[in-house]
Motif scaffolding. Structure first.
Motif, PDB file in Angstrom:
ATOM      1  N   SER A  26       0.795  -1.225   0.000  1.00  0.00           N
ATOM      2  CA  SER A  26       0.000   0.000   0.000  1.00  0.00           C
ATOM      3  C   SER A  26       0.833   1.284   0.000  1.00  0.00           C
ATOM      4  CB  SER A  26      -0.922   0.006   1.225  1.00  0.00           C
ATOM      5  OG  SER A  26      -0.157  -0.096   2.424  1.00  0.00           O
ATOM      6  N   HIS A  27       2.153   1.161   0.094  1.00  0.00           N
ATOM      7  CA  HIS A  27       2.971   2.359   0.097  1.00  0.00           C
ATOM      8  C   HIS A  27       2.933   3.040  -1.281  1.00  0.00           C
ATOM      9  CE1 HIS A  27       6.555   4.940   0.358  1.00  0.00           C
ATOM     10  NE2 HIS A  27       6.442   4.839   1.677  1.00  0.00           N
ATOM     11  N   GLU A  28       3.057   4.342  -1.270  1.00  0.00           N
ATOM     12  CA  GLU A  28       3.018   5.112  -2.523  1.00  0.00           C
ATOM     13  C   GLU A  28       4.025   4.590  -3.542  1.00  0.00           C
ATOM     14  OE1 GLU A  28       3.956   9.665  -4.109  1.00  0.00           O
ATOM     15  OE2 GLU A  28       4.035   9.182  -1.962  1.00  0.00           O
ATOM     16  N   LYS A  29       5.247   4.275  -3.084  1.00  0.00           N
ATOM     17  CA  LYS A  29       6.273   3.790  -3.996  1.00  0.00           C
ATOM     18  C   LYS A  29       5.932   2.403  -4.540  1.00  0.00           C
ATOM     19  CE  LYS A  29       8.993   7.351  -3.588  1.00  0.00           C
ATOM     20  NZ  LYS A  29       9.132   8.301  -4.719  1.00  0.00           N
ATOM     21  N   GLU A  30       5.230   1.613  -3.749  1.00  0.00           N
ATOM     22  CA  GLU A  30       4.813   0.300  -4.217  1.00  0.00           C
ATOM     23  C   GLU A  30       3.729   0.426  -5.273  1.00  0.00           C
ATOM     24  OE1 GLU A  30       6.041  -2.062  -0.152  1.00  0.00           O
ATOM     25  OE2 GLU A  30       4.040  -1.185  -0.328  1.00  0.00           O
ATOM     26  N   GLY A  31       2.819   1.349  -5.047  1.00  0.00           N
ATOM     27  CA  GLY A  31       1.792   1.593  -6.053  1.00  0.00           C
ATOM     28  C   GLY A  31       2.394   2.064  -7.365  1.00  0.00           C
ATOM     29  N   GLU A  32       3.397   2.930  -7.266  1.00  0.00           N
ATOM     30  CA  GLU A  32       4.057   3.437  -8.466  1.00  0.00           C
ATOM     31  C   GLU A  32       4.732   2.303  -9.230  1.00  0.00           C
ATOM     32  OE1 GLU A  32       7.328   6.890  -9.747  1.00  0.00           O
ATOM     33  OE2 GLU A  32       7.132   6.273  -7.636  1.00  0.00           O
TER      34      GLU A  32
ATOM     35  N   THR B   4      11.270   1.935 -15.747  1.00  0.00           N
ATOM     36  CA  THR B   4      10.816   0.997 -14.711  1.00  0.00           C
ATOM     37  C   THR B   4      11.955   0.662 -13.749  1.00  0.00           C
ATOM     38  OG1 THR B   4       9.176   0.084 -16.233  1.00  0.00           O
ATOM     39  CG2 THR B   4       9.754  -1.263 -14.315  1.00  0.00           C
ATOM     40  N   THR B   5      13.169   0.546 -14.249  1.00  0.00           N
ATOM     41  CA  THR B   5      14.325   0.316 -13.369  1.00  0.00           C
ATOM     42  C   THR B   5      14.488   1.485 -12.405  1.00  0.00           C
ATOM     43  OG1 THR B   5      15.448  -0.995 -15.069  1.00  0.00           O
ATOM     44  CG2 THR B   5      16.814  -0.092 -13.301  1.00  0.00           C
ATOM     45  N   ALA B   6      14.290   2.703 -12.896  1.00  0.00           N
ATOM     46  CA  ALA B   6      14.391   3.882 -12.025  1.00  0.00           C
ATOM     47  C   ALA B   6      13.339   3.833 -10.933  1.00  0.00           C
ATOM     48  CB  ALA B   6      14.246   5.155 -12.858  1.00  0.00           C
ATOM     49  N   ILE B   7      12.125   3.426 -11.283  1.00  0.00           N
ATOM     50  CA  ILE B   7      11.044   3.328 -10.293  1.00  0.00           C
ATOM     51  C   ILE B   7      11.363   2.228  -9.283  1.00  0.00           C
ATOM     52  CG2 ILE B   7       8.602   2.732 -10.000  1.00  0.00           C
ATOM     53  CD1 ILE B   7       8.146   4.032 -12.772  1.00  0.00           C
ATOM     54  N   PHE B   8      11.889   1.115  -9.767  1.00  0.00           N
ATOM     55  CA  PHE B   8      12.281   0.025  -8.876  1.00  0.00           C
ATOM     56  C   PHE B   8      13.367   0.481  -7.904  1.00  0.00           C
ATOM     57  CE2 PHE B   8      15.173  -3.704  -8.224  1.00  0.00           C
ATOM     58  CZ  PHE B   8      14.337  -4.441  -7.398  1.00  0.00           C
ATOM     59  N   ASN B   9      14.340   1.217  -8.404  1.00  0.00           N
ATOM     60  CA  ASN B   9      15.430   1.699  -7.553  1.00  0.00           C
ATOM     61  C   ASN B   9      14.914   2.681  -6.497  1.00  0.00           C
ATOM     62  OD1 ASN B   9      17.329   0.154  -8.893  1.00  0.00           O
ATOM     63  ND2 ASN B   9      17.985   1.818 -10.242  1.00  0.00           N
ATOM     64  N   ARG B  10      13.973   3.531  -6.882  1.00  0.00           N
ATOM     65  CA  ARG B  10      13.406   4.467  -5.887  1.00  0.00           C
ATOM     66  C   ARG B  10      12.660   3.718  -4.796  1.00  0.00           C
ATOM     67  NH1 ARG B  10      12.451   7.751 -10.561  1.00  0.00           N
ATOM     68  NH2 ARG B  10      10.279   7.082 -10.738  1.00  0.00           N
ATOM     69  N   TRP B  11      11.961   2.671  -5.166  1.00  0.00           N
ATOM     70  CA  TRP B  11      11.286   1.841  -4.161  1.00  0.00           C
ATOM     71  C   TRP B  11      12.322   1.173  -3.265  1.00  0.00           C
ATOM     72  CZ3 TRP B  11      11.710  -3.542  -3.680  1.00  0.00           C
ATOM     73  CH2 TRP B  11      10.883  -4.120  -2.706  1.00  0.00           C
ATOM     74  N   TYR B  12      13.373   0.637  -3.864  1.00  0.00           N
ATOM     75  CA  TYR B  12      14.428  -0.048  -3.113  1.00  0.00           C
ATOM     76  C   TYR B  12      15.088   0.900  -2.106  1.00  0.00           C
ATOM     77  CZ  TYR B  12      18.958  -2.334  -2.326  1.00  0.00           C
ATOM     78  OH  TYR B  12      20.076  -2.902  -1.756  1.00  0.00           O
ATOM     79  N   ASP B  13      15.248   2.157  -2.492  1.00  0.00           N
ATOM     80  CA  ASP B  13      15.920   3.136  -1.636  1.00  0.00           C
ATOM     81  C   ASP B  13      15.020   3.726  -0.559  1.00  0.00           C
ATOM     82  OD1 ASP B  13      18.332   2.860  -2.981  1.00  0.00           O
ATOM     83  OD2 ASP B  13      17.876   4.446  -4.432  1.00  0.00           O
ATOM     84  N   THR B  14      13.733   3.389  -0.568  1.00  0.00           N
ATOM     85  CA  THR B  14      12.787   3.909   0.417  1.00  0.00           C
ATOM     86  C   THR B  14      12.817   3.028   1.673  1.00  0.00           C
ATOM     87  OG1 THR B  14      11.370   4.766  -1.344  1.00  0.00           O
ATOM     88  CG2 THR B  14      10.373   4.524   0.837  1.00  0.00           C
ATOM     89  N   LYS B  15      13.239   3.590   2.779  1.00  0.00           N
ATOM     90  CA  LYS B  15      13.405   2.803   4.001  1.00  0.00           C
ATOM     91  C   LYS B  15      12.111   2.127   4.430  1.00  0.00           C
ATOM     92  CE  LYS B  15      17.262   5.528   5.855  1.00  0.00           C
ATOM     93  NZ  LYS B  15      17.741   6.377   6.971  1.00  0.00           N
ATOM     94  N   GLU B  16      10.989   2.815   4.223  1.00  0.00           N
ATOM     95  CA  GLU B  16       9.701   2.247   4.649  1.00  0.00           C
ATOM     96  C   GLU B  16       9.300   1.024   3.818  1.00  0.00           C
ATOM     97  OE1 GLU B  16       9.755   6.655   5.479  1.00  0.00           O
ATOM     98  OE2 GLU B  16      10.228   5.337   3.782  1.00  0.00           O
ATOM     99  N   CYS B  17      10.005   0.787   2.736  1.00  0.00           N
ATOM    100  CA  CYS B  17       9.658  -0.328   1.848  1.00  0.00           C
ATOM    101  C   CYS B  17      10.665  -1.467   1.917  1.00  0.00           C
ATOM    102  CB  CYS B  17       9.530   0.167   0.411  1.00  0.00           C
ATOM    103  SG  CYS B  17       8.189   1.348   0.150  1.00  0.00           S
ATOM    104  N   ARG B  18      11.404  -1.536   3.003  1.00  0.00           N
ATOM    105  CA  ARG B  18      12.415  -2.581   3.156  1.00  0.00           C
ATOM    106  C   ARG B  18      11.783  -3.966   3.013  1.00  0.00           C
ATOM    107  NH1 ARG B  18      13.892  -1.454   8.149  1.00  0.00           N
ATOM    108  NH2 ARG B  18      12.804  -3.249   9.031  1.00  0.00           N
ATOM    109  N   MET B  19      12.392  -4.815   2.199  1.00  0.00           N
ATOM    110  CA  MET B  19      11.810  -6.134   1.958  1.00  0.00           C
ATOM    111  C   MET B  19      12.217  -7.147   3.017  1.00  0.00           C
ATOM    112  SD  MET B  19      12.389  -8.783  -1.232  1.00  0.00           S
ATOM    113  CE  MET B  19      13.875  -9.487  -0.494  1.00  0.00           C
ATOM    114  N   LEU B  20      13.494  -7.149   3.406  1.00  0.00           N
ATOM    115  CA  LEU B  20      13.995  -8.170   4.314  1.00  0.00           C
ATOM    116  C   LEU B  20      13.804  -7.755   5.768  1.00  0.00           C
ATOM    117  CD1 LEU B  20      17.369  -9.062   2.547  1.00  0.00           C
ATOM    118  CD2 LEU B  20      15.221 -10.351   2.459  1.00  0.00           C
ATOM    119  N   PRO B  21      13.478  -8.702   6.630  1.00  0.00           N
ATOM    120  CA  PRO B  21      13.448  -8.391   8.067  1.00  0.00           C
ATOM    121  C   PRO B  21      14.863  -8.098   8.557  1.00  0.00           C
ATOM    122  CG  PRO B  21      13.207 -10.758   7.717  1.00  0.00           C
ATOM    123  CD  PRO B  21      13.142 -10.117   6.365  1.00  0.00           C
ATOM    124  N   GLN B  22      14.979  -7.265   9.574  1.00  0.00           N
ATOM    125  CA  GLN B  22      16.286  -6.870  10.093  1.00  0.00           C
ATOM    126  C   GLN B  22      16.561  -7.574  11.424  1.00  0.00           C
ATOM    127  OE1 GLN B  22      18.410  -4.416   8.311  1.00  0.00           O
ATOM    128  NE2 GLN B  22      16.922  -5.287   6.860  1.00  0.00           N
ATOM    129  N   GLY B  23      17.810  -7.998  11.596  1.00  0.00           N
ATOM    130  CA  GLY B  23      18.202  -8.602  12.869  1.00  0.00           C
ATOM    131  C   GLY B  23      17.363  -9.820  13.212  1.00  0.00           C
TER     132      GLY B  23
END
Length: 557
Positions: free
Chosen positions: A464-470, A501-520
């Protein structure tokens, strides 16, 4: 929801309103509706101007029709809201769940994602390169090798049956000049004034002598025939190898000579004569091309009884049509621009439709730059830059991407230093690195024990994040981009889409709120898994797009 699904929803609403009598469309309900991503943020996820397009036919004010459609569309599952703007634009907002499900659909489709039935059932003959077998393929021919092969892949992705064909020009004066050049080299003499130069001539001449040593004992006339038969074949094998190494293979290698030996030329002329489209004048036979849009009529049999060059084109086109091809596409260089009128007239003279049964695409010039200066000469060919020169300088992937990245009807400059660099300024590196990044993310997830959720556990509404929608909207556009590239014969649309699309993917990747992997010590959550599906979808789209251009999708870089 994808644009196609929204289009279907709008068509369904129009059909319902028409059935209820609330809307009258004299021409009937359209089968599809254009739904696009809005140019400005805040204007919903998608937009359509269908109300403005249909209002006049429906006898309604555009805004009133938009209000009527908006009310019904707001009841459709997956559509959160419809805003009517201006004179009748409709901005649609899609629910996170309906949008997120696209990611799972992409992963499920895999290598097939991006395909359609836009050209289903059509048999297309795609003729490209077709360089004379008198020397290595020069840079202009390389452009068509990349673009033609990519276009063939795109046509196949949209349902067409494609035959890639190479027209082997082994008949005519250029072959005579080539064989005389080989003979001169073998005798240690300079090339004829109208002949061919370059180291490759000496290499082939030496190879012919090594294979047929008795050629030295023959008369010049007899020796020239040996050099013609053996040398042309050697040159052509070299051309085919260079193309194969470039990732381009043809289904058919058609020999021009066969047209003249088989009687195909005479049959084509007889057919046109039966149709009343030839006439005799000054002892020659002419084709009535002027009445079909050419600037003048054309000789097809000279007064001495010899067939003119156009006669071979007549026979070749008829042969393709008799082989059952619906569309015959021919790709030619800029120096053949004046050729288009007569070819289209020829098509019409056979009773066919130019632009449909026969289509000619013209490619403009390619310039190579090295250290900021034009590269004009080949070490081996002597006078031109060849396919091997380009591949040696930047590699196959960069060469193919660089040549397909621009509209074929525009001149392009390829900066060899840029395309050889491993930096984000290099477009092919940028896209390939985006794919490698998605692969690395998938591998890291697997190391943590994560796997793609199945249908029962995947919750698309979590994306539901804006970057995910994009990103989801960009990925959903891929089938439309492919269909458009096929319809317009423009593979560069795929390349530019991949970069965006690669640029959009990279912006999503760089968004801290959209982190894919669990931490620690964080546990794996449904959100982590949902984002893993999104990454897998991005990887699929980037791989499929690169594949359409004949470019590899590396997993590591």
């Amino acid at each position: 929801m994808t644009p196609e699904q929204l289009s279907t929803a709008i068509v369904d609403v129009l059909t319902t309103l028409s059935d209820e009598g609330a809307l009258t469309l004299p021409d009937g309900v359209p089968t599809t509706v254009t739904v696009e991503r809005p140019r400005q943020k805040g204007h919903g996820d998608y937009a359509t101007n269908v109300a403005m397009q249909l209002a006049k036919k429906a006898g309604m004010n555009p805004r009133a029709l938009a209000d009527l459609l908006a009310e019904r569309l707001g009841e459709v599952d997956g559509i959160d809201g419809v805003e009517v703007a201006g004179p009748g634009f409709m901005n649609l907002t899609v629910s996170a769940g309906a949008q997120g499900v696209v990611a799972a659909q992409i992963v499920a489709a895999g290598a097939a994602y991006g395909g359609s039935d836009a050209f289903a059932g059509e048999k297309i003959n795609l003729e490209f390169v077709s360089a004379n077998p008198t020397g290595p393929i020069h840079i202009g021919g390389v452009r068509w090798a990349a673009v033609g092969d990519a276009l063939g892949r795109i046509f196949q992705m949209t349902g067409a049956k494609v035959t890639r064909e190479y027209y082997f020009n082994d008949h005519g004066a250029q072959i005579d000049r080539f064989s005389r050049s080989l003979l001169a080299s073998a005798k240690g003499e300079p090339a004829p004034e109208d002949g061919y130069g370059g180291d490759y001539i000496h290499e082939i001449a030496a190879a012919v002598v090594a294979k047929e040593p008795q050629v030295k004992d023959l008369t010049d006339e007899e020796a020239q025939e040996v050099f013609r038969a053996e040398g042309v074949e050697m040159m052509f094998e070299e051309i085919k190898k260079s193309l194969h190494d470039f990732g381009v293979d043809f289904d058919v290698y058609f020999h021009e000579n066969n047209l003249h030996r088989s009687g195909a030329v005479e049959r084509a002329i007889a057919r046109l004569t039966e149709l009343g489209n030839t006439f005799e004048q000054d002892g020659a036979l002419w084709l009535r091309t002027e009445q079909f849009g050419d600037d003048k009529d054309r000789v097809i049999v000279r007064s001495n009884g010899e067939p003119a060059y156009l006669s071979g084109d007549l026979a070749y086109y008829l042969d393709k049509r008799e082989r059952g091809f619906d569309r015959c596409l021919i790709m030619l260089g800029a120096d053949h621009h004046g050729y288009v009128g007569r070819m289209n007239a020829m098509c019409a003279a056979f009773g066919d439709e130019p632009g449909k049964n026969l289509e000619i695409l013209i490619g403009q010039m390619v310039n190579l730059l090295k250290d900021g200066a034009p590269m004009r000469m080949s070490k081996r060919a002597g006078t031109v830059v060849t396919i091997d020169d380009l591949v040696d300088a930047i590699g196959v992937d960069a060469a193919r991407y660089a040549l397909t990245r621009y509209s074929s009807d525009s001149n392009i400059d390829i900066d060899l230093d840029l395309w050889a660099s491993q930096s984000n300024d290099n477009p092919v590196y940028y896209v390939q690195y985006g794919h490698a990044r998605s692969c690395r993310m998938m591998a890291n997830a697997a190391d943590l024990g994560m796997s793609l959720p199945d249908e029962s556990t995947f919750d698309p509404s979590l994306l539901s994040h804006e970057k995910e929608g994009e990103l989801l909207r960009a990925l959903a556009e891929f089938p439309r981009v492919v269909a458009s590239a096929a319809e317009l014969r423009e593979p560069h649309r795929v390349a530019r889409y991949l970069e965006d699309t690669t640029a959009i993917f990279n912006r999503w990747y760089d968004t801290k709120e959209c982190r894919m992997l669990p931490q620690g010590d964080e546990p794996v959550t449904a959100l982590n898994e949902a984002r893993l599906v999104l990454v897998a979808a991005a990887r699929t789209v980037l791989a499929n797009g690169l594949g359409l251009l004949g470019v590899s999708a590396p997993e590591r870089m």
